[in-house]
Design an enzyme around this catalytic site. Structure first.
Site, short mmCIF file in Angstrom:
data_model
loop_
_atom_site.label_atom_id
_atom_site.label_comp_id
_atom_site.label_asym_id
_atom_site.label_seq_id
_atom_site.Cartn_x
_atom_site.Cartn_y
_atom_site.Cartn_z
CB SER A 220 -0.91 0.03 1.23
OG SER A 220 -1.66 1.23 1.26
CE LYS A 221 2.18 7.53 -3.72
NZ LYS A 221 1.85 8.32 -4.93
CB THR A 222 -1.66 5.85 1.33
OG1 THR A 222 -2.59 4.75 1.19
CG2 THR A 222 -1.67 6.72 0.08
CD GLU B 233 -11.04 -0.59 -0.29
OE1 GLU B 233 -10.20 0.20 0.23
OE2 GLU B 233 -11.79 -0.25 -1.23
N GLY C 111 0.21 5.18 -7.87
CA GLY C 111 -0.17 3.79 -7.64
C GLY C 111 -0.23 2.98 -8.92
NE ARG C 112 -3.16 7.04 -12.96
CZ ARG C 112 -3.42 7.87 -11.96
NH1 ARG C 112 -3.74 7.39 -10.77
NH2 ARG C 112 -3.36 9.19 -12.13
CD GLU D 17 -6.55 5.56 -10.03
OE1 GLU D 17 -5.36 5.28 -9.84
OE2 GLU D 17 -7.48 5.13 -9.33
CG HIS E 185 -15.52 -18.03 -29.37
ND1 HIS E 185 -16.10 -18.79 -30.35
CD2 HIS E 185 -14.19 -18.04 -29.59
CE1 HIS E 185 -15.15 -19.28 -31.13
NE2 HIS E 185 -13.98 -18.85 -30.69
CE LYS F 78 -9.83 5.87 -1.73
NZ LYS F 78 -8.42 6.37 -1.64
O1 LIG Z 1 -1.48 1.70 -2.67
P1 LIG Z 1 -2.55 2.39 -1.89
O2 LIG Z 1 -2.11 3.67 -1.27
O3 LIG Z 1 -3.18 1.44 -0.90
O4 LIG Z 1 -3.70 2.83 -2.96
C1 LIG Z 1 -4.38 1.80 -3.64
C2 LIG Z 1 -5.15 2.41 -4.77
O5 LIG Z 1 -6.16 3.30 -4.31
C3 LIG Z 1 -6.37 4.32 -5.26
O6 LIG Z 1 -7.70 4.29 -5.63
C4 LIG Z 1 -6.02 5.69 -4.64
O7 LIG Z 1 -6.78 5.80 -3.45
C5 LIG Z 1 -5.44 4.01 -6.43
O8 LIG Z 1 -5.00 5.15 -7.08
C6 LIG Z 1 -4.35 3.24 -5.75
O9 LIG Z 1 -3.59 2.47 -6.66
#
Ligand SMILES: O=P(O)(O)OC[C@H]1O[C@@](O)(CO)[C@@H](O)[C@@H]1O
Length: 552
Positions: free
Chosen positions: A214-216, A221, A276-277, A362, A393, A516
């Site tokens: 997770s970047k953040t 989730e 993230g992407r 995105e 198909h 969110k």
């Molecule tokens: O890696 P993370 O910080 O958990 O973010 C997960 C994903 O959530 C996002 O929808 C940003 O909130 C995407 O841009 C990102 O890849």
């Protein structure tokens, strides 16, 4: 920058489209120019990678079209914006960040800085993280790094969502041929308990390694799934399990990682200038290095870097991602195509379109230009796709005989990793790859149908209008790590070019925030009496029904 539709080339393209292109017939263009295929194909060449042929000739392109599109790119400042990205400028202007995922795969020793600071070297630099990934992945694969009972860690559970999931999933699937035979991968992303439950059901805590990606490190989730995983691990091991041996974090946020209970020594970091992407090249790609080995991960980076080099150095008219991106603008804004199909003729690439959906939608699902005004033209496109030949198909009926213009990309590797049955399967796959693009272009006329004896009343139903554009991408060998890296970066920079012309910020994602916030409020209301506050009748009614059905 001036809005795209005020640029001189935009008006010239509109006139071109009105005068020429609206009557453009692909099969006639080929009939009148024997050299068309050569004129509009480009071949990507790089050390360590097979050649990749990009055949743009089955697109609505004349020399004049391409000249005008290149002119549009020049007037939109695509080269200036590209150079700003590679220079580390803060082109993500709403988050005041550089966009520097190219540094993650900078195996060519380019000097790369952000705010005057070298990002490649030093303790937290890109090369330091890669060295840590190499060391760790090799220890796990060799059995030097084992679980708390001394067993080899062969069951990897990556917990992440969005860019912390889609890239690792797609790349490990695409490179399955290179995967460690004794290693099982699970990717848990959805908050739906089924996702984690199914992974844990198939897992032994003694041999399981969790990658919390997770970047953040604040995504609801992922953090919820990670806590569930940790509770499962503690419970299943009777508290004897050593989290430090079985959990690592892939993130930019050391404070939140530490709060979760993962030691910073078990953290693989990256910087906020990695979107993230765009993060599979970073620590987020640790599952890839674990699965296919660091050497193959490095080849993956090298293939990506080679396409970076091509994009950075090649004149616009010969620049493959530039042509791809300009076609996106051409179809979206001058032919009102709302979608884009990416159909790999390759089962290993079965998650490729899903990955590209986040990359493209995105990035370019934006309606506001750099000066804060609303775009007066179409931006973004709805990218979809499935591997062929399955898609033929499934939804190709609409692609062939529907009312919509759907520019399509077809991808094929000249060689299969699995040339079974004397390579018959590969030949059949390839024959469909060629046939689909040909059929979409030439169609089938009433006269041809009559010549086959088609009853008059069926002719309209069996007619193929054709003249539907495709780009054919042909990899000159198997799709290995380097070829995959180059293919992904083709789409990354194609996306960049589209966004640069549209003058939007392709690198923020404010659109994912509102849902969110609302979900967080409703989650609390599910544990309170009533149907929540301040909702419309539908939302309130649904909440009430849910509570009634689930007896909350
Ligand atoms: O890696 P993370 O910080 O958990 O973010 C997960 C994903 O959530 C996002 O929808 C940003 O909130 C995407 O841009 C990102 O890849």
């Amino acid at each position: 920058m001036a809005p795209a539709n005020t640029l001189p080339a935009w008006s010239e393209l509109q006139a071109h489209r009105d005068d020429v292109a609206k009557n453009f017939v692909l099969k006639e263009a080929f009939a009148s120019d024997a050299d068309r295929f050569n004129k509009f194909s480009r071949t990507f060449k790089a050390d360590g990678s097979a050649d990749i042929l990009f055949d743009f000739s089955k697109n609505f392109l004349t020399n004049e079209t391409l000249d005008l599109l290149v002119k549009l790119a020049e007037q939109a400042g695509v080269e200036r914006k590209r150079d700003a990205m590679f220079r580390g400028d803060k082109i993500n202007f709403t988050e005041n960040r550089a966009v520097y995922h190219t540094a993650l795969r900078n195996v060519g020793g380019w000097e790369m800085q952000v705010e005057g600071q070298d990002v490649m070297n030093g303790p937290t630099g890109v090369n330091g993280v890669l060295a840590h990934m190499k060391e760790f992945s090799e220890k796990v694969r060799s059995g030097e790094w084992v679980g708390f009972t001394g067993k080899k860690l062969t069951n990897i559970i990556n917990v992440g969502i969005g860019g912390s999931d889609l890239g690792p999933v797609m790349v490990t699937e695409a490179l399955k041929h290179y995967g460690a035979p004794d290693m099982t991968l699970h990717f848990v992303s959805n908050i739906d308990g089924t996702h984690m439950a199914e992974a844990l059901k198939a897992s032994d805590p003694e041999t399981t390694l969790f990658l919390i990606a997770s970047k953040t490190f604040t995504t609801a989730e992922t953090i919820t799934n990670a806590n569930t995983a940790k509770s499962w691990f503690v419970e299943k091991t009777g508290g004897k399990g050593d989290v430090a041996k079985h959990f690592v974090a892939l993130s930019t946020n050391e404070a939140e990682v530490t709060k979760f209970g993962i030691d910073s020594a078990n953290m693989f970091g990256f910087e906020s200038w990695v979107g993230g992407r765009y993060s599979v090249w970073s620590a987020i790609g640790l599952s890839v290095a674990l699965y296919v080995g660091y050497d193959n991960f490095h080849k993956f980076l090298a293939g990506a870097h080679a396409m970076d080099k091509h994009f950075r150095e090649t004149p616009l008219r010969e620049n493959i991602p530039v042509i791809g991106g300009l076609l996106g603008v051409w179809y979206g804004d001058f032919f009102q195509a709302q979608t884009r199909l990416v159909a790999p003729f390759d089962q290993y690439l079965h998650r490729f379109a899903a990955y590209l959906q986040q990359l493209s939608m995105e990035s370019n699902g934006k309606a506001i230009t750099s000066d804060g005004s609303s775009a007066k033209y179409t931006t973004g496109s709805i990218l979809f796709g499935e591997p062929c030949t399955n898609a033929q198909h499934s939804f190709f009926q609409l692609v062939h005989q529907g009312t919509k213009l759907i520019p399509a990309d077809f991808i094929l590797a000249a060689k299969s990793h699995n040339p079974i049955h004397d390579n018959l399967h590969q030949k059949m796959l390839a024959s469909n790859y060629f046939a689909q693009a040909e059929a979409l272009m030439v169609g089938k006329t009433d006269d041809q149908l009559r010549a086959e004896g088609t009853p008059e009343e069926l002719i309209p139903h069996k007619r193929f209008l054709g003249n539907r554009p495709t780009t054919s991408i042909l990899v000159g060998d198997v799709i290995g790590p380097a070829e995959l890296g180059a293919l992904i970066v083709y789409y990354e920079h194609l996306t960049f070019v589209e966004g640069a012309v549209w003058d939007i910020n392709s690198f923020d994602q404010w659109g994912v925030e509102l849902g969110k916030v609302l979900a967080k409020k409703i989650l609390k209301e599910l544990d309170e009496p009533g149907n929540g506050s301040g909702h419309d009748a539908s939302t309130g009614g649904l909440i009430g029904a849910f509570k009634s059905f689930s007896k909350i």
